[in-house]
Design an enzyme around this catalytic site. Sequence first.
Site, PDB file in Angstrom:
ATOM      1  N   MET A   1      45.855  -2.005 105.969  1.00 15.55           N
ATOM      2  CA  MET A   1      45.088  -2.879 106.856  1.00 15.55           C
ATOM      3  C   MET A   1      45.745  -2.981 108.226  1.00 15.55           C
ATOM      4  SD  MET A   1      42.443  -3.437 105.160  1.00 15.55           S
ATOM      5  CE  MET A   1      41.699  -4.419 106.435  1.00 15.55           C
ATOM      6  N   GLU A   2      47.059  -2.962 108.263  1.00 17.28           N
ATOM      7  CA  GLU A   2      47.762  -3.014 109.544  1.00 17.28           C
ATOM      8  C   GLU A   2      47.512  -1.745 110.350  1.00 17.28           C
ATOM      9  OE1 GLU A   2      49.268  -6.128 107.003  1.00 17.28           O
ATOM     10  OE2 GLU A   2      48.855  -4.034 106.618  1.00 17.28           O
TER      11      GLU A   2
ATOM     12  N   ASP B   1      36.861  -1.154 126.140  1.00 15.37           N
ATOM     13  CA  ASP B   1      36.830  -2.191 127.173  1.00 15.37           C
ATOM     14  C   ASP B   1      37.163  -1.611 128.543  1.00 15.37           C
ATOM     15  OD1 ASP B   1      36.721  -4.905 128.230  1.00 15.37           O
ATOM     16  OD2 ASP B   1      38.902  -4.766 128.351  1.00 15.37           O
TER      17      ASP B   1
ATOM     18  N   LEU C   1      42.611 -12.359 103.631  1.00 10.57           N
ATOM     19  CA  LEU C   1      43.383 -12.257 102.396  1.00 10.57           C
ATOM     20  C   LEU C   1      44.604 -11.341 102.506  1.00 10.57           C
ATOM     21  CD1 LEU C   1      40.409 -12.221  99.885  1.00 10.57           C
ATOM     22  CD2 LEU C   1      41.751 -14.169 100.702  1.00 10.57           C
ATOM     23  N   CYS C   2      44.950 -10.936 103.728  1.00 10.25           N
ATOM     24  CA  CYS C   2      46.151 -10.111 103.940  1.00 10.25           C
ATOM     25  C   CYS C   2      47.399 -10.984 103.938  1.00 10.25           C
ATOM     26  CB  CYS C   2      46.069  -9.372 105.276  1.00 10.25           C
ATOM     27  SG  CYS C   2      44.996  -7.946 105.240  1.00 10.25           S
ATOM     28  N   HIS C   3      48.489 -10.399 103.461  1.00 10.81           N
ATOM     29  CA  HIS C   3      49.780 -11.085 103.475  1.00 10.81           C
ATOM     30  C   HIS C   3      50.488 -10.832 104.806  1.00 10.81           C
ATOM     31  CE1 HIS C   3      48.958 -10.589  99.181  1.00 10.81           C
ATOM     32  NE2 HIS C   3      49.713 -11.643  98.998  1.00 10.81           N
TER      33      HIS C   3
END
Length: 165
Positions: A114-115, A129, A76-78
């Site tokens: 969010m970014e 990793d 739901l992120c733009h």
Amino acid sequence: MEHQLSHVRADGSAHMVDVTSKDTTSRTSRAQAVVATRPDVVELIVDAGLPKGDALPVARVAGIMAAKRTWETIPLCHPIPLGKITVNFESDAEAGTLRVVTMVKTQGVTGVEMEALSAASTAALTVYDMVKAVDPRAVISDIKVLEKTGGKSGDWVAQNPGDAT
């Protein structure tokens, strides 16, 4: 006062928020993720001595790439035009930790929390990793937003933003 969730309709279904009427403002967010490992592994990371190579530049690029593609992985992120992304590392060999700190900036109609979180998480995953061959028990934790500026809800800074826990 009850707060309505912005990504949930009255019937409970999810939707993408309409941001077309929001003002374009300068928006910034900082976030972190912490990789806990052994002291000797932190030294290997800092000295670029891991069997897979120099983890920090690889993790930095991975974090930047993740921030740029957040809208593709979080449903739901733009899509947001990002003006600046930084991914930095704070090592504490004695504690056996590597703290990833990210900052994302835009001129836009929605925030970049969010970014910043995607950048921090992905950089930490990349470090994991690259260290798992020498420490498969390394742990990623304390992923959080440290601060945000801009937008309707205003500016805020997390309590104890420098704490790794």
